[in-house]
Structures are given as C-alpha cells and as structure tokens.
Design a protein around this motif. Structure first.
Motif, short mmCIF file in Angstrom:
data_model
loop_
_atom_site.label_atom_id
_atom_site.label_comp_id
_atom_site.label_asym_id
_atom_site.label_seq_id
_atom_site.Cartn_x
_atom_site.Cartn_y
_atom_site.Cartn_z
N GLY A 34 0.80 -1.22 0.00
CA GLY A 34 0.00 0.00 0.00
C GLY A 34 0.83 1.27 0.00
N ILE A 35 2.02 1.23 0.61
CA ILE A 35 2.91 2.39 0.58
C ILE A 35 3.28 2.73 -0.85
CG2 ILE A 35 5.23 3.21 1.18
CD1 ILE A 35 4.93 1.50 3.79
N ALA A 36 3.66 1.72 -1.62
CA ALA A 36 4.02 1.96 -3.02
C ALA A 36 2.84 2.52 -3.80
CB ALA A 36 4.52 0.66 -3.66
N ASP A 37 1.63 2.02 -3.53
CA ASP A 37 0.44 2.53 -4.22
C ASP A 37 0.19 3.99 -3.86
OD1 ASP A 37 0.06 0.03 -5.33
OD2 ASP A 37 -1.42 -0.60 -3.84
N ALA A 38 0.37 4.35 -2.60
CA ALA A 38 0.16 5.73 -2.17
C ALA A 38 1.17 6.67 -2.84
CB ALA A 38 0.26 5.84 -0.66
N VAL A 39 2.42 6.22 -2.93
CA VAL A 39 3.44 7.04 -3.59
C VAL A 39 3.08 7.27 -5.05
CG1 VAL A 39 5.86 7.10 -4.34
CG2 VAL A 39 5.28 6.37 -2.01
N THR A 40 2.60 6.24 -5.72
CA THR A 40 2.18 6.39 -7.11
C THR A 40 1.05 7.39 -7.24
OG1 THR A 40 2.84 4.12 -7.65
CG2 THR A 40 1.26 5.16 -9.12
N ALA A 41 0.09 7.34 -6.30
CA ALA A 41 -1.02 8.29 -6.32
C ALA A 41 -0.53 9.72 -6.15
CB ALA A 41 -2.02 7.94 -5.22
N VAL A 42 0.43 9.92 -5.25
CA VAL A 42 0.99 11.25 -5.03
C VAL A 42 1.73 11.74 -6.28
CG1 VAL A 42 2.78 12.51 -3.75
CG2 VAL A 42 1.15 11.06 -2.53
N GLU A 43 2.50 10.86 -6.88
CA GLU A 43 3.27 11.24 -8.06
C GLU A 43 2.37 11.74 -9.18
OE1 GLU A 43 6.17 12.41 -9.59
OE2 GLU A 43 7.18 10.66 -8.74
N HIS A 44 1.18 11.15 -9.30
CA HIS A 44 0.31 11.47 -10.43
C HIS A 44 -0.79 12.47 -10.10
CE1 HIS A 44 2.12 7.63 -11.84
NE2 HIS A 44 2.07 8.25 -13.00
N ASP A 45 -0.81 12.99 -8.89
CA ASP A 45 -1.83 13.96 -8.50
C ASP A 45 -1.24 15.36 -8.59
OD1 ASP A 45 -3.74 15.57 -7.35
OD2 ASP A 45 -4.17 14.24 -5.68
N PRO A 46 -1.65 16.17 -9.55
CA PRO A 46 -1.05 17.50 -9.71
C PRO A 46 -1.36 18.45 -8.55
CG PRO A 46 -2.93 17.25 -11.18
CD PRO A 46 -2.66 15.90 -10.59
N ALA A 47 -2.36 18.12 -7.73
CA ALA A 47 -2.71 18.97 -6.59
C ALA A 47 -1.78 18.77 -5.40
CB ALA A 47 -4.17 18.72 -6.17
N VAL A 48 -0.99 17.70 -5.42
CA VAL A 48 -0.13 17.37 -4.28
C VAL A 48 1.30 17.79 -4.56
CG1 VAL A 48 0.82 15.50 -2.87
CG2 VAL A 48 -1.59 15.44 -3.54
N LYS A 49 1.90 18.49 -3.59
CA LYS A 49 3.29 18.92 -3.72
C LYS A 49 4.23 18.22 -2.74
CE LYS A 49 2.23 23.56 -5.47
NZ LYS A 49 2.34 25.03 -5.21
N VAL A 50 3.71 17.73 -1.62
CA VAL A 50 4.53 17.13 -0.57
C VAL A 50 3.79 15.93 0.00
CG1 VAL A 50 5.69 17.50 1.65
CG2 VAL A 50 5.48 19.40 0.04
N LEU A 51 4.54 14.90 0.38
CA LEU A 51 3.99 13.74 1.08
C LEU A 51 4.59 13.65 2.47
CD1 LEU A 51 2.43 11.04 1.28
CD2 LEU A 51 4.40 9.93 0.20
N VAL A 52 3.73 13.62 3.50
CA VAL A 52 4.14 13.43 4.88
C VAL A 52 3.78 12.02 5.32
CG1 VAL A 52 3.80 14.16 7.28
CG2 VAL A 52 3.90 15.87 5.46
N LEU A 53 4.72 11.31 5.93
CA LEU A 53 4.46 9.99 6.49
C LEU A 53 4.55 10.07 7.99
CD1 LEU A 53 6.20 9.57 3.65
CD2 LEU A 53 5.78 7.18 4.21
N THR A 54 3.58 9.47 8.68
CA THR A 54 3.57 9.51 10.13
C THR A 54 2.83 8.30 10.68
OG1 THR A 54 3.17 10.98 12.02
CG2 THR A 54 1.43 10.85 10.35
N GLY A 55 2.78 8.19 12.00
CA GLY A 55 2.10 7.08 12.64
C GLY A 55 0.97 7.57 13.53
N ALA A 56 -0.08 6.79 13.62
CA ALA A 56 -1.19 7.10 14.51
C ALA A 56 -0.79 6.77 15.95
CB ALA A 56 -2.43 6.31 14.12
N GLY A 57 -1.23 7.60 16.89
CA GLY A 57 -0.95 7.32 18.30
C GLY A 57 0.46 7.68 18.69
N ALA A 58 1.06 6.84 19.53
CA ALA A 58 2.32 7.19 20.19
C ALA A 58 3.56 6.89 19.37
CB ALA A 58 2.41 6.46 21.53
N ASP A 59 3.45 6.11 18.29
CA ASP A 59 4.64 5.63 17.58
C ASP A 59 4.57 5.93 16.09
OD1 ASP A 59 6.04 4.09 19.77
OD2 ASP A 59 4.09 3.09 19.78
N PHE A 60 5.75 6.10 15.49
CA PHE A 60 5.85 6.14 14.03
C PHE A 60 5.63 4.73 13.50
CE2 PHE A 60 8.32 6.03 10.04
CZ PHE A 60 7.75 7.09 9.38
#
Length: 259
Positions: A34-60
C-alpha cells in the motif's frame, strides 16, 4: 486504502499514516504494498506537492509485523517475495520527485526506520527512539536500504546501527545526521506544517529537478548526463524561472504555477 494505512490530502500536502496504534504501527505485508500505491497516487496527483508519512498514536512504526513471518517468510522463496514488497515500497519513496517528510514520534525501529531513511526529510519529537535491527533476527539488510543509510549517516554509524541493533534517542539521531530537526512533542506538528508550507511555496520545477539530480548522485553517478542537461534546460525555459526572476527584480514574493 489498505488496512492499516490512512491516506488524505489537505492544502497540497498528502499524508500517509500508519494506523495500527495497538500494534505500535507494525507494518504488514499488505501495508508495504500500500505504501508503493500511495506514492504512485501522489506522483500522479497535480494537486499534491509534498507527502508526509507519520504514525497514529504514540509511535511512528516499530517495524515490520514479525507475527507474519511464520506464514509469509517460512521458506527462502517466500522471504524473497516478502522482501520484494519492502524493496518496492522503499524504491518508490526514494524515487518520488515530490518531497517526502517523515514526522516521527515514539518508536521508529526496523522497517519503520527504513522508511524514514528513504524519505527526503525527518523531523522527530524529543522522546523518539531509533534503531535498525536485522542482526536480532538473522536477516541481512537489503542493498538499497543499506546504501541509503550509509549515504545519510556514514559507514561508521551505519555499522553501529546494523551490526549492534542498538537503539538511540532523538538527540543522538540528530547528532549523527539521521534527523534534520528535533522538537518538543507539542511543537512538532506545527514545525512540520510550517516546513511543508515552505516547500509548497517554492518552485516545483526546481524541487523536482534537483531531487532527481540528487537521486542520481546518490546512486553513484559522478558526471552530468543528457537527463541532467535536459532538466536544467527545461527549467531555464520554464514559467517558474521567468516568474522567479521577475519577482526578485520587483521585490515581491514569486507566484509559481508549475505543477
């Protein structure tokens, strides 16, 4: 979106969140894909300029979900197939022209740290912990991720990480170059938001062109080639260059339009 991942876009910034807080955001085989799929979506979306990766809750992320290993890595062939999903995710992150930012709290260990190293920038809260632990599992780290780590922190620190499997705190991680910046927990989100706003305000043709050239340098290229020449020539003939120069001469902020 894959179970365990959340994806959203707001104000030109995409956010990919590891969403298994009860498991310290351990990354399943499906999440790697799914990470690779999300990156592909970001690459092809002209509205997106930056991708932030983070974790829910207390941990990355505390790393790959080892509870899957018995079923998915029980043979050498199965392990190779599993590792291919990881390598694809890491390769997608490393190859994304748009900037990637890891926003880190808590544990950033194993595969979680591997993901953060593949990002362009890493910002962490003071209480974060970092480590890469293949030596605790009898695993040899893959070539691409090893090279990324060596490029980032140098061979001595990379050996310490990989051979000892020891954990370090955020202050030490910043000291050796693993992190760009460390902030108190309650300031981290605002700091990352300010930084991503800065990235969004810059020339995207410059950012993506320079990110590609940096990628080529990190893979061992030592001289310019036809692609580098084309990237630089296209920038000179682009709208962003004309706007940047005009804005500078007229003492006003530039209004870049390239996407």
């Amino acid at each position: 979106m894959t179970d365990g991942l959340q994806f959203s876009v707001h104000d030109e910034v995409a956010r990919l969140t590891f969403a298994r807080p009860e498991k310290k955001n351990a990354i399943t085989h499906g999440m790697w894909a799914g990470i690779a799929d999300a990156v592909t979506a970001v690459e092809h979306d002209p509205a997106v300029k930056v991708l932030v990766l983070t974790g829910a809750g207390a941990d990355f992320s505390a790393g790959a979900d080892i509870s899957e290993f018995g079923a998915l890595r029980s043979t050498a062939e199965a392990a190779a197939a599993y590792d291919k999903a990881i390598e694809t995710a890491i390769g997608a992150l490393a190859g994304l022209r748009k900037p990637t930012v890891a926003l880190i709290r808590g544990n950033c260990i194993g595969g979680g740290c591997q993901i953060s190293v593949a990002c362009d920038f890493r910002f962490a809260a003071t209480g974060s912990r970092f480590g890469i632990t293949p030596a605790k599992l009898g695993i040899v780290y893959d070539f691409q991720s090893t090279r990324q780590l060596v490029d980032l922190v140098g061979p001595a620190h990379a050996r310490y990480f990989l051979l000892s499997g020891s954990l370090i705190d955020a202050a030490r991680a910043r000291e050796i170059g693993l992190l760009n910046e460390v902030y108190p927990d309650d300031e981290l989100d605002d700091a990352v938001g300010e930084f991503t706003s800065t990235l969004c305000s810059r020339s995207q043709s410059s950012i993506r062109g320079m990110n590609r050239i940096i990628e080529k340098i990190l893979t061992g290229q030592s001289e310019p080639d036809a692609e580098v020449d084309r990237i630089r020539l296209d920038a000179l003939h682009g709208e962003d260059y004309a706007e940047g120069v005009a804005a500078f001469l007229n003492r006003r902020p530039p209004n870049f339009t390239y996407r």
